[in-house]
Enzyme design. Structure first.
Site, PDB file in Angstrom:
ATOM      1  N   GLU A   1      -2.318  -7.377   3.969  1.00 42.15           N
ATOM      2  CA  GLU A   1      -1.221  -7.718   3.059  1.00 42.15           C
ATOM      3  C   GLU A   1      -1.520  -8.959   2.224  1.00 42.15           C
ATOM      4  O   GLU A   1      -0.969  -9.117   1.131  1.00 42.15           O
ATOM      5  CB  GLU A   1       0.068  -7.943   3.856  1.00 42.15           C
ATOM      6  CG  GLU A   1       0.598  -6.711   4.563  1.00 42.15           C
ATOM      7  CD  GLU A   1       1.117  -5.653   3.596  1.00 42.15           C
ATOM      8  OE1 GLU A   1       1.596  -6.021   2.507  1.00 42.15           O
ATOM      9  OE2 GLU A   1       1.024  -4.456   3.922  1.00 42.15           O
TER      10      GLU A   1
ATOM     11  N   GLU B   1       3.617 -12.610  -3.870  1.00 41.20           N
ATOM     12  CA  GLU B   1       3.212 -11.587  -4.823  1.00 41.20           C
ATOM     13  C   GLU B   1       2.468 -12.222  -5.996  1.00 41.20           C
ATOM     14  O   GLU B   1       2.885 -13.265  -6.516  1.00 41.20           O
ATOM     15  CB  GLU B   1       4.443 -10.864  -5.369  1.00 41.20           C
ATOM     16  CG  GLU B   1       5.237 -10.104  -4.330  1.00 41.20           C
ATOM     17  CD  GLU B   1       4.746  -8.690  -4.121  1.00 41.20           C
ATOM     18  OE1 GLU B   1       3.692  -8.339  -4.686  1.00 41.20           O
ATOM     19  OE2 GLU B   1       5.417  -7.948  -3.391  1.00 41.20           O
TER      20      GLU B   1
ATOM     21  N   ASN C   1      16.198  -7.855   3.504  1.00 43.16           N
ATOM     22  CA  ASN C   1      15.297  -8.371   4.535  1.00 43.16           C
ATOM     23  C   ASN C   1      15.402  -9.889   4.657  1.00 43.16           C
ATOM     24  O   ASN C   1      15.377 -10.441   5.764  1.00 43.16           O
ATOM     25  CB  ASN C   1      13.856  -7.967   4.242  1.00 43.16           C
ATOM     26  CG  ASN C   1      13.548  -6.550   4.692  1.00 43.16           C
ATOM     27  OD1 ASN C   1      14.101  -6.084   5.689  1.00 43.16           O
ATOM     28  ND2 ASN C   1      12.691  -5.862   3.957  1.00 43.16           N
TER      29      ASN C   1
END
Length: 344
Positions: A197, A206, A244
């Site tokens: 990831e 990101e 989340n």
């Protein structure tokens, strides 16, 4: 996110007993070749030393795991009889071939250096087998700091080992449930997915955060108080979406819905947010990643939980393979087999 593929080492010879005898009288063994298959008993030359394959392997590095390779005698280069090498001293000059102890593990100098840290660069130092494996980390965590550094040689300084250890208190069952093999497999599975990831613990968030406004779901009762584009992926497992952040913040007692930037600012919070997902969320799967590992369902189920809707069932086999390869690499470093059901 970026991924990391990790494969490595080998060559061929007779049985283990025969090879060990032969090694003492002749040093004609060939150089190790990355990705070449090696059977038990094979002896290779690697970085000036000789290694014997203790188990069959698809070309793992001779310094990667003592499960697959051990140092062996060859002429004037016998392995050490004991582990009495001195502790590394910062700023002390070390000549090629010097062996030191650092953070519970042993390292050999591959090139002269003026006292660089043994985990700073594999140009100067490589792990060295000295009669055993690395000890566990604080609290019995099955990955020592030395092994952690070897797993992530190019990691961003934000992702500290201390932050990870600090975060473990939030989920004491993580990598601490079942027998030693299960504990090591869970730690390796978590870190392998983390590796994928974050591109080897390089990326904190990101790369193109503004491209993901869909991570905000304003129709939810609590909305997106931090802003429309604030809930992009962050941390070791790239926590994303306002729901989340809300759930993780509630579970951890942190204001992550209103201040999601904490996940990219505090190493311990960053690790805790990912451990929250690992231990409590089923994601795109049918079980948590933690339960997948402790109930022997296999590494493939952790992929399904984390990104199964995109990668599993043939969705993206290249990315699945990258995760599996990292997991195999990390389990080998911890001296355990990867188990069954590696794919999703």
């Amino acid at each position: 996110m970026a991924l990391a593929a990790l494969l490595i080492p080998g060559t061929f010879v007779a049985s283990t007993a025969e090879a060990k005898t032969t090694a003492a009288v002749a040093c004609t063994f060939t150089d190790w070749v990355q990705g070449q298959w090696y059977t038990t008993g094979s002896i290779v030359k690697f970085q000036g030393a000789y290694y014997i394959a203790e188990h069959d392997n698809p070309g793992y590095s001779p310094t990667e795991s003592t499960w697959y390779w051990d140092p062996t005698s060859c002429g004037d280069t016998p392995p050490p009889a004991n582990c009495n090498y001195p502790d590394w001293v910062q700023g002390q000059f070390y000549a090629t071939g010097a062996i030191v102890k650092f953070q519970g593990a042993y390292y050999i100098a591959e090139h002269d250096n003026p006292g660089y840290s043994p985990t700073e660069s594999t140009w100067y130092w490589d792990p060295y087998n000295c009669g055993g494996t690395n000890p566990p980390g604080p609290g019995g965590f099955p990955v020592s700091e030395a092994v952690f550094n070897q797993m992530f040689p190019s990691r961003n300084s934000f992702y500290t080992y201390a932050g990870l250890i600090n975060a473990l208190s939030a989920y004491p069952g993580f990598a601490n449930t079942g027998d030693d093999t299960t504990k090591k497999r869970e730690a390796a599975a978590f870190l392998a997915n983390v590796n994928h990831e974050t591109g080897g613990l390089v990326y904190i968030k990101e790369i193109n955060e503004a491209a993901y406004p869909n991570y905000c779901h304003p129709e939810l009762p609590y909305g997106c108080p931090a802003g429309q584009s604030a809930y992009y992926g962050r941390g070791p497992l790239q926590l994303s979406h306002n729901f989340n952040y809300k759930a993780a913040g509630d579970a951890l007692g942190l204001p992550l819905l209103t201040n999601p930037w904490l996940v990219e600012q505090d190493p311990a919070i960053s690790w805790k947010a990912s451990l929250w997902f690992w231990n409590t969320q089923t994601g795109a799967g049918t079980m948590t990643a933690h339960n997948a590992m402790v109930n022997n369902q296999g590494f493939g189920q952790t992929i399904r939980t984390i990104n199964g809707s995109i990668e599993c069932n043939g969705g993206n086999p290249t990315q699945v393979q990258a995760r599996v390869t990292a997991y195999q690499n990390f389990t080998s470093r911890l001296g355990v087999s990867p188990g069954d059901n590696l794919y999703c």
